[in-house]
Design a protein around this motif. Sequence first.
Motif: not given
Length: 133
Positions: A111-133
């Motif tokens: 479970p994760r729940g609601y929580q703000a994304l950390t800078s490390d997590e944002i970097q992970q998301i950017k590394a997996l950036q979905f180009n169709g959005i």
Amino acid sequence: MRLILISMLLLISFGVNANEIKPFTSDGCSVFPDGTFAQNELWLACCTAHDYDYWQGGTFKQRLESDKRLKQCVHAVGERYIANIMLVGVRLGGSPNFPTTYRWGYGWPYPRGYQALTSDEIQQIKALQFNGI
């Protein structure tokens, strides 16, 4: 003793990847049609963008904003009634507390729940950036 050892190994294995997001996936509009009979993908792009938000998760406010964008997007393709139904559906069924594949923050281990994304997590998301959005 054996049960304790197995339990400890399971807990350790869950903790190893607890802060790693899985690559983005989308199931379209989840348990709802992707469009009408005549246009079977009419609001699919709206759902894919919404899935991208849900995949990464974040705060309660971010989820509410994402759900409102879904409603606005579906309304913009000419489906006001469907947009309202979808809003109710995602508000009821998209909670991060449900162990579903379409919950808020489904890219992260449950479970994760609601929580703000950390800078490390944002970097992970950017590394997996979905180009169709």
